[in-house]
Design a protein around this motif. Structure first.
Motif, PDB file in Angstrom:
ATOM      1  N   GLN A 174       0.825  -1.209   0.000  1.00  0.00           N
ATOM      2  CA  GLN A 174       0.000   0.000   0.000  1.00  0.00           C
ATOM      3  C   GLN A 174       0.859   1.258   0.000  1.00  0.00           C
ATOM      4  O   GLN A 174       0.560   2.231  -0.697  1.00  0.00           O
ATOM      5  N   LEU A 175       1.945   1.223   0.793  1.00  0.00           N
ATOM      6  CA  LEU A 175       2.865   2.368   0.816  1.00  0.00           C
ATOM      7  C   LEU A 175       3.511   2.569  -0.559  1.00  0.00           C
ATOM      8  O   LEU A 175       3.658   3.708  -1.029  1.00  0.00           O
ATOM      9  N   LYS A 176       3.864   1.460  -1.195  1.00  0.00           N
ATOM     10  CA  LYS A 176       4.473   1.537  -2.514  1.00  0.00           C
ATOM     11  C   LYS A 176       3.493   2.104  -3.531  1.00  0.00           C
ATOM     12  O   LYS A 176       3.844   2.943  -4.374  1.00  0.00           O
ATOM     13  N   ILE A 177       2.234   1.646  -3.421  1.00  0.00           N
ATOM     14  CA  ILE A 177       1.192   2.146  -4.325  1.00  0.00           C
ATOM     15  C   ILE A 177       0.984   3.643  -4.125  1.00  0.00           C
ATOM     16  O   ILE A 177       0.860   4.416  -5.091  1.00  0.00           O
ATOM     17  N   THR A 178       0.963   4.071  -2.856  1.00  0.00           N
ATOM     18  CA  THR A 178       0.786   5.498  -2.562  1.00  0.00           C
ATOM     19  C   THR A 178       1.937   6.325  -3.136  1.00  0.00           C
ATOM     20  O   THR A 178       1.728   7.397  -3.719  1.00  0.00           O
ATOM     21  N   SER A 179       3.184   5.800  -2.970  1.00  0.00           N
ATOM     22  CA  SER A 179       4.354   6.510  -3.485  1.00  0.00           C
ATOM     23  C   SER A 179       4.299   6.608  -5.007  1.00  0.00           C
ATOM     24  O   SER A 179       4.568   7.670  -5.589  1.00  0.00           O
ATOM     25  N   LEU A 180       3.943   5.506  -5.645  1.00  0.00           N
ATOM     26  CA  LEU A 180       3.842   5.517  -7.111  1.00  0.00           C
ATOM     27  C   LEU A 180       2.746   6.459  -7.588  1.00  0.00           C
ATOM     28  O   LEU A 180       2.889   7.122  -8.621  1.00  0.00           O
ATOM     29  N   ALA A 181       1.659   6.534  -6.816  1.00  0.00           N
ATOM     30  CA  ALA A 181       0.569   7.432  -7.181  1.00  0.00           C
ATOM     31  C   ALA A 181       1.029   8.900  -7.123  1.00  0.00           C
ATOM     32  O   ALA A 181       0.691   9.719  -7.991  1.00  0.00           O
ATOM     33  N   LYS A 182       1.831   9.223  -6.091  1.00  0.00           N
ATOM     34  CA  LYS A 182       2.350  10.581  -5.974  1.00  0.00           C
ATOM     35  C   LYS A 182       3.297  10.905  -7.130  1.00  0.00           C
ATOM     36  O   LYS A 182       3.238  11.996  -7.704  1.00  0.00           O
ATOM     37  N   GLU A 183       4.177   9.935  -7.467  1.00  0.00           N
ATOM     38  CA  GLU A 183       5.083  10.144  -8.585  1.00  0.00           C
ATOM     39  C   GLU A 183       4.311  10.319  -9.896  1.00  0.00           C
ATOM     40  O   GLU A 183       4.667  11.148 -10.739  1.00  0.00           O
ATOM     41  N   ARG A 184       3.251   9.540 -10.026  1.00  0.00           N
ATOM     42  CA  ARG A 184       2.426   9.664 -11.229  1.00  0.00           C
ATOM     43  C   ARG A 184       1.781  11.035 -11.331  1.00  0.00           C
ATOM     44  O   ARG A 184       1.770  11.669 -12.379  1.00  0.00           O
ATOM     45  N   ASP A 185       1.230  11.494 -10.181  1.00  0.00           N
ATOM     46  CA  ASP A 185       0.578  12.808 -10.175  1.00  0.00           C
ATOM     47  C   ASP A 185       1.590  13.918 -10.481  1.00  0.00           C
ATOM     48  O   ASP A 185       1.281  14.873 -11.210  1.00  0.00           O
ATOM     49  N   ALA A 186       2.819  13.780  -9.911  1.00  0.00           N
ATOM     50  CA  ALA A 186       3.853  14.795 -10.162  1.00  0.00           C
ATOM     51  C   ALA A 186       4.248  14.808 -11.635  1.00  0.00           C
ATOM     52  O   ALA A 186       4.406  15.871 -12.255  1.00  0.00           O
ATOM     53  N   LEU A 187       4.381  13.602 -12.208  1.00  0.00           N
ATOM     54  CA  LEU A 187       4.747  13.500 -13.617  1.00  0.00           C
ATOM     55  C   LEU A 187       3.645  14.063 -14.508  1.00  0.00           C
ATOM     56  O   LEU A 187       3.912  14.757 -15.503  1.00  0.00           O
ATOM     57  N   GLN A 188       2.408  13.787 -14.091  1.00  0.00           N
ATOM     58  CA  GLN A 188       1.280  14.309 -14.862  1.00  0.00           C
ATOM     59  C   GLN A 188       1.263  15.829 -14.822  1.00  0.00           C
ATOM     60  O   GLN A 188       1.011  16.492 -15.833  1.00  0.00           O
ATOM     61  N   GLY A 189       1.569  16.404 -13.638  1.00  0.00           N
ATOM     62  CA  GLY A 189       1.626  17.868 -13.519  1.00  0.00           C
ATOM     63  C   GLY A 189       2.744  18.444 -14.359  1.00  0.00           C
ATOM     64  O   GLY A 189       2.581  19.509 -14.986  1.00  0.00           O
ATOM     65  N   LYS A 190       3.876  17.766 -14.383  1.00  0.00           N
ATOM     66  CA  LYS A 190       5.011  18.250 -15.171  1.00  0.00           C
ATOM     67  C   LYS A 190       4.676  18.217 -16.660  1.00  0.00           C
ATOM     68  O   LYS A 190       4.992  19.147 -17.409  1.00  0.00           O
ATOM     69  N   ILE A 191       4.007  17.121 -17.059  1.00  0.00           N
ATOM     70  CA  ILE A 191       3.603  17.006 -18.466  1.00  0.00           C
ATOM     71  C   ILE A 191       2.647  18.126 -18.849  1.00  0.00           C
ATOM     72  O   ILE A 191       2.777  18.763 -19.902  1.00  0.00           O
ATOM     73  N   GLU A 192       1.684  18.398 -17.960  1.00  0.00           N
ATOM     74  CA  GLU A 192       0.727  19.460 -18.239  1.00  0.00           C
ATOM     75  C   GLU A 192       1.424  20.825 -18.312  1.00  0.00           C
ATOM     76  O   GLU A 192       1.086  21.677 -19.145  1.00  0.00           O
ATOM     77  N   GLY A 193       2.435  21.048 -17.419  1.00  0.00           N
ATOM     78  CA  GLY A 193       3.182  22.309 -17.437  1.00  0.00           C
ATOM     79  C   GLY A 193       3.960  22.481 -18.731  1.00  0.00           C
ATOM     80  O   GLY A 193       3.974  23.565 -19.333  1.00  0.00           O
ATOM     81  N   LEU A 194       4.619  21.383 -19.138  1.00  0.00           N
ATOM     82  CA  LEU A 194       5.368  21.439 -20.386  1.00  0.00           C
ATOM     83  C   LEU A 194       4.446  21.654 -21.578  1.00  0.00           C
ATOM     84  O   LEU A 194       4.788  22.353 -22.532  1.00  0.00           O
ATOM     85  N   GLN A 195       3.266  21.065 -21.499  1.00  0.00           N
ATOM     86  CA  GLN A 195       2.299  21.246 -22.578  1.00  0.00           C
ATOM     87  C   GLN A 195       1.876  22.710 -22.670  1.00  0.00           C
ATOM     88  O   GLN A 195       1.762  23.288 -23.759  1.00  0.00           O
ATOM     89  N   THR A 196       1.650  23.321 -21.491  1.00  0.00           N
ATOM     90  CA  THR A 196       1.253  24.730 -21.458  1.00  0.00           C
ATOM     91  C   THR A 196       2.371  25.605 -22.020  1.00  0.00           C
ATOM     92  O   THR A 196       2.140  26.538 -22.801  1.00  0.00           O
ATOM     93  N   THR A 197       3.600  25.293 -21.593  1.00  0.00           N
ATOM     94  CA  THR A 197       4.753  26.058 -22.090  1.00  0.00           C
ATOM     95  C   THR A 197       4.877  25.948 -23.612  1.00  0.00           C
ATOM     96  O   THR A 197       5.131  26.928 -24.326  1.00  0.00           O
ATOM     97  N   PHE A 198       4.677  24.706 -24.065  1.00  0.00           N
ATOM     98  CA  PHE A 198       4.765  24.491 -25.503  1.00  0.00           C
ATOM     99  C   PHE A 198       3.721  25.312 -26.249  1.00  0.00           C
ATOM    100  O   PHE A 198       4.014  25.940 -27.271  1.00  0.00           O
ATOM    101  N   GLU A 199       2.526  25.330 -25.714  1.00  0.00           N
ATOM    102  CA  GLU A 199       1.463  26.078 -26.372  1.00  0.00           C
ATOM    103  C   GLU A 199       1.780  27.568 -26.384  1.00  0.00           C
ATOM    104  O   GLU A 199       1.528  28.272 -27.374  1.00  0.00           O
ATOM    105  N   LYS A 200       2.345  28.055 -25.297  1.00  0.00           N
ATOM    106  CA  LYS A 200       2.627  29.481 -25.225  1.00  0.00           C
ATOM    107  C   LYS A 200       3.800  29.879 -26.137  1.00  0.00           C
ATOM    108  O   LYS A 200       3.784  30.933 -26.789  1.00  0.00           O
TER     109      LYS A 200
END
Length: 333
Positions: free
Chosen positions: A228-254
């Motif tokens: 469960q701890l591993k799943i929680t950690s992976l979920a946080k990493e996933r969310d962080a990666l998703q945020g980074k992807i969205e940020g890069l996407q925004t930068t690209f658009e701008k």
């Protein structure tokens, strides 16, 4: 046994059926119906039945008028384990003679030999009649008829009698009978002790199994917690990666928007005066101003895109007309 209890035993002796049509059993015996025709009674048959005989015999002697008076006793004699089948008939007949002599022929209710159960045995039932020492005559008294002394010597006396009849020891005395016959209470107590010992053994085994299950359960629970701890950690990493992807996407658009504005600027073909001034429409100026402010805010907000912003700014600046330096002699004109 009391008068009320005798009826059930009579039905068992005679192989009568109950209201459901099943044979009446004594204890937990299994009756083999294919052998029931082999059963027989060594005692004389009573014309009006066993119950009638018991009532008649009790009326002939003195008996207390109470419901708890034991009007009948019974011995269950089982053929020895190693007795040859050919000797069984003689064994039961000689045992019957021994019991008839011991408790009186006139008191015998029945002596049914059952050959349709697990082990061949005889039910010798009799009315416990003894001499009334105080008032003379006879009376019904199971307590005085089957005494502790009688129980203690019963098997020894029977063994000697049968040894004389067979000319050898046929195995009456064994681990259960050598020290005298046990009362029903003693037998039930020993049986209860054996069952208790068995239950304690089963309980101990169950406790050991439960302990193993608990240990295994704790181990699996720990594994589940770790997962469960591993799943929680992976979920946080996933969310962080998703945020980074969205940020890069925004930068690209701008940045793409900046590039689009750059192309639009080139298409304006701005006019340059002799003094190096550039004239563009006000709408275009406001657009360029907004673009520059946006680039500045991106530069401050995200350090990771600093190089790209800088390059975009340089590219943008290179598209602007360069003010020409004044040549010597222009002021003299």
């Amino acid at each position: 046994m009391t008068r009320a209890a005798t009826g059930h035993m009579f039905k068992h002796y005679e192989r009568a059926r109950d209201e459901q049509g099943d044979y009446v059993k004594f204890g937990n015996e299994d009756i083999d119906l294919t052998r029931s025709h082999l059963n027989y009674n060594l005692a004389p048959a009573h014309q009006d039945g066993q119950g009638s005989f018991v009532r008649q015999r009790c009326s002939e002697v003195r008996m207390q008028n109470r419901k708890d008076v034991n009007v009948m006793c019974s011995w269950v004699v089982t053929a020895p384990k190693d007795l040859p089948q050919a000797d069984e008939s003689k064994f039961f007949l000689k045992t019957y003679d021994f019991l008839a002599e011991r408790y009186g022929k006139e008191n015998i209710v029945s002596a049914f030999v059952h050959l349709d159960e697990t082990t061949p045995h005889m039910h010798f039932a009799f009315v416990p009649v003894v001499t009334d020492e105080k008032r003379g005559g006879y009376k019904v008294s199971a307590k005085e008829c089957v005494t502790k002394s009688d129980l203690k010597t019963f098997h020894t006396d029977l063994s000697l009698c049968l040894q004389h009849s067979f000319g050898r020891d046929i195995g009456i005395l064994n681990g259960a009978t050598a020290e005298g016959n046990r009362t029903k209470v003693q037998m039930r107590l020993e049986q209860a002790k054996a069952e208790l010992e068995k239950m304690n053994f089963e309980l101990s085994a169950a406790e050991q199994n439960l302990s193993k299950v608990c240990v295994e359960g704790a181990r699996r629970a720990q594994e589940a917690s770790s997962l469960q701890l591993k799943i929680t950690s992976l979920a946080k990493e996933r969310d962080a990666l998703q945020g980074k992807i969205e940020g890069l996407q925004t930068t690209f658009e701008k940045i793409r928007s900046v590039a689009f504005s750059e192309r639009a600027l080139k298409e304006l073909n701005p006019k340059v005066t002799d003094k190096g001034n550039v004239f563009i429409p006000e709408k275009t100026f406001l657009a360029l101003k907004g673009m520059a402010q946006g680039l500045l805010s991106y530069y401050i907000a995200d350090k990771e895109i600093k190089p790209s912003i800088r390059q975009a700014i340089k590219d943008f600046e290179s598209t602007l007309p360069v003010k020409k330096p004044k040549q010597r002699g222009d002021d003299s004109r």
